[in-house]
Design an enzyme around this catalytic site. Sequence first.
Site, short mmCIF file in Angstrom:
data_model
loop_
_atom_site.label_atom_id
_atom_site.label_comp_id
_atom_site.label_asym_id
_atom_site.label_seq_id
_atom_site.Cartn_x
_atom_site.Cartn_y
_atom_site.Cartn_z
CG ASP A 99 -8.61 -29.42 -28.10
OD1 ASP A 99 -8.80 -28.36 -28.71
OD2 ASP A 99 -9.51 -30.25 -27.86
CD GLU A 147 -5.18 -21.82 -33.36
OE1 GLU A 147 -5.67 -22.21 -34.44
OE2 GLU A 147 -5.17 -20.63 -33.00
CD1 TRP A 148 -10.74 -25.95 -32.02
CD2 TRP A 148 -10.70 -24.34 -30.46
NE1 TRP A 148 -10.70 -26.55 -30.79
CE2 TRP A 148 -10.68 -25.58 -29.82
CE3 TRP A 148 -10.69 -23.17 -29.68
CZ2 TRP A 148 -10.63 -25.72 -28.43
CZ3 TRP A 148 -10.65 -23.29 -28.30
CH2 TRP A 148 -10.61 -24.55 -27.68
N GLY A 149 -8.29 -22.38 -35.41
CA GLY A 149 -8.07 -21.26 -36.33
C GLY A 149 -8.04 -19.91 -35.64
CG ASP A 186 -15.12 -28.73 -32.00
OD1 ASP A 186 -14.00 -28.25 -32.29
OD2 ASP A 186 -15.32 -29.42 -30.99
C1 GLA Z 1 -12.28 -29.73 -28.85
C2 GLA Z 1 -11.79 -30.22 -30.21
C3 GLA Z 1 -12.56 -31.47 -30.61
C4 GLA Z 1 -12.35 -32.55 -29.55
C5 GLA Z 1 -12.76 -32.02 -28.17
C6 GLA Z 1 -12.37 -32.98 -27.05
O1 GLA Z 1 -13.59 -29.29 -28.90
O2 GLA Z 1 -11.94 -29.21 -31.18
O3 GLA Z 1 -12.14 -31.93 -31.87
O4 GLA Z 1 -11.01 -32.94 -29.54
O5 GLA Z 1 -12.17 -30.76 -27.88
O6 GLA Z 1 -12.75 -32.53 -25.79
#
Ligand code: GLA
Length: 408
Positions: A155, A188-190, A210
Amino acid sequence: MNKNPLKATALALLLSVIFASPLFAQKFEELAQTPPMGWNSWNTFQTNIDEPLLKGMVDTYVSSGMKDAGYQYFVLDDGWMSMERDNDGNLVADPKKFPNGMKEFADYVHSKGLKFGIYNCAGTKTCAGYPGTRGFEYQDARLYASWGVDYLKFDWCNTDGINAIEAYKTMSKAIRAAGRPMIFSLCEWGQHKPWRWAKDVGQLWRSTGDIGVGFVKTPSKGDWQPLSVLNILDQQDSIRQYAGPGHWNDPDMLEVGNGMKYNEDKAHFTLWCMLAAPLMAGNDLRKMSDETKSILTNKDVVALDQDPLGVEAFRYYTFDGIEIWVKPLANNELAVCFLNRSDHPQSVNYNWKEHLITDKVSGTSFDFGQNTYKLRDLWDKKDVGTTGKVFTQTIPSDDVVVLRLTKE
Ligand code: GLA
């Protein structure tokens, strides 16, 4: 002693070129030739996980038919650790949650014929505040390998001042050095466009923030807004050329069975399969309804996701809330998905013969004026004629029809 210094120098030079070359990937190349499939604890349980709950989930994973449908990984997300490392700097499984330790739990997962995944973070702490991996990459990778970990989700919380590309490369090298093949899932969410640099680093990378439970919109979670299925869908088309066998865009885990309506769950699942997305179920398998099970284990739809060509669908057509998504498949087959994202039912009258579908990414083209294809509806599970005739169907709001096309 080497008697031929010239030969030795040439060999050293060759080796240094091979190892310094960007073509020399750290990651285990053979993994995830099709998008990984599994279950992850986060979407339903967040950090409220423990051994009895999870062992029950493992048992149901097998007895419910998920394993038979192709799901393979069992992944623990955030919240499995103690709040502190031990005196040697090692991570410790929370002894209250996992009284028998993580190795025993991993052995349990393996004993059922499944693979075991775990979570940590590139930052100083995980998103939920547990010890992060920053500065402990090699030590953590060795610990995971000793437990038998097969998959690491990594993450991006608490990373102020950290360079993302370097951080993910370091963890990738650490996994390689630990010697156990593990899928490396970048999360890393892009934010740093990982599709541009992560192909040699890991097997999948999150492309967005997310997901939440919602097809069009999601309820907000206090100070932040999770993304809906359609929010995420709209961010995938432009990056499809970066995905392929061994390296996948990850539009986040599934919310099937977590509170959307049947048609929304069905559409969400179909679209993820069209996108060749990693399929990580995130529902409580022990309480799964027959409807949810019928979605997650529809082998014909899963087969679109797992198609060996590994090409993501593209949005071929959009008009008045109807979209047509097209996914070229191996052996010159094709999947066509009609999505109704308007708020009312709509009729589709589709005259195949007027369409020539060309995809530059896969180098495929389908000329329905020249060739006739048989059509199979993958949710109704029946043959529905050929492309020789106009295809007519009414599609409810927020629902899909998906067809597999095979040349006659
Ligand atoms: C981030 C990730 C999620 C999850 C949470 C856990 O938000 O994007 O998919 O793993 O952390 O805390």
